[in-house]
Motif scaffolding. Sequence first.
Motif, short mmCIF file in Angstrom:
data_model
loop_
_atom_site.label_atom_id
_atom_site.label_comp_id
_atom_site.label_asym_id
_atom_site.label_seq_id
_atom_site.Cartn_x
_atom_site.Cartn_y
_atom_site.Cartn_z
N UNK A 46 25.84 -12.47 4.32
CA UNK A 46 25.16 -11.66 5.34
C UNK A 46 23.95 -10.93 4.77
N UNK A 47 24.10 -10.36 3.60
CA UNK A 47 23.04 -9.56 3.02
C UNK A 47 21.79 -10.41 2.73
N UNK A 48 21.96 -11.70 2.62
CA UNK A 48 20.83 -12.60 2.38
C UNK A 48 20.34 -13.28 3.66
N UNK A 49 20.87 -12.89 4.79
CA UNK A 49 20.52 -13.54 6.06
C UNK A 49 19.28 -12.92 6.69
N UNK A 50 18.67 -13.69 7.59
CA UNK A 50 17.54 -13.18 8.36
C UNK A 50 17.98 -12.07 9.31
N UNK A 51 19.23 -12.12 9.76
CA UNK A 51 19.74 -11.07 10.65
C UNK A 51 19.74 -9.72 9.94
N UNK A 52 20.23 -9.69 8.71
CA UNK A 52 20.25 -8.44 7.94
C UNK A 52 18.83 -7.94 7.69
N UNK A 53 17.98 -8.81 7.16
CA UNK A 53 16.62 -8.41 6.83
C UNK A 53 15.84 -7.98 8.07
N UNK A 54 16.05 -8.69 9.18
CA UNK A 54 15.36 -8.33 10.41
C UNK A 54 15.77 -6.95 10.91
N UNK A 55 17.07 -6.69 10.93
CA UNK A 55 17.56 -5.39 11.38
C UNK A 55 16.98 -4.28 10.50
N UNK A 56 17.05 -4.46 9.18
CA UNK A 56 16.56 -3.43 8.27
C UNK A 56 15.05 -3.24 8.42
N UNK A 57 14.29 -4.33 8.56
CA UNK A 57 12.83 -4.21 8.76
C UNK A 57 12.54 -3.44 10.04
N UNK A 58 13.26 -3.74 11.11
CA UNK A 58 13.08 -3.03 12.36
C UNK A 58 13.42 -1.56 12.23
#
Length: 145
Positions: A46-58
Amino acid sequence: MFGLFKKKSAPDTSGAKANEILSRSAEMLRMQLVLCKTESQEYEKFINSNAFSGYACGFFDATLQYAGLRPSEDPQVFALISIGFFHLFNKNQEEAILHSEKFLTEQENPEFHNSRVIGGSEYFDFMDGKIKMPIGLSKIFHQSN
C-alpha cells in the motif's frame, strides 16, 4: 547614512511556516497509518501504491492551500510536497523523493487522481470542522485489501 534610516523589512518566514504545517500534516497521516502497519505485507504494498501517494499529495497540497502558502508553479509545489513526505518518512530523503515525484508523473493516473482529491477534500473538511479526524487514508488501505 550607512543604512541606519532605511526601512527594515520583515524576514520571510513562509518557508519555516510551510515546514511547520507540513510536519503537522505528516503527523496526521502517520496517525492514520498506525493500524495499517499491523498488516505488514499489505502495508508495504500500500505504501508504494499510487493511492497512498495520491492521498498524501492531496493532503499536503491542501495544507499549503489552506495556509495560503501554495506557490503557483508546480516545481515549487513539488518541493514543498517533498518536505511533507520528508517528515512523513522520518527524514528519509530517498523515500520522500520517490513518493513526491508521483505529484509530477502520475497526475493522469485515475487511482492517484481520485486519492488526491479525497486527501485534499478531507484536509479541508477537517480544518473546517466538518469531520473530527481524517481517516480516508486508512479507509483506502482497508478497502484495497
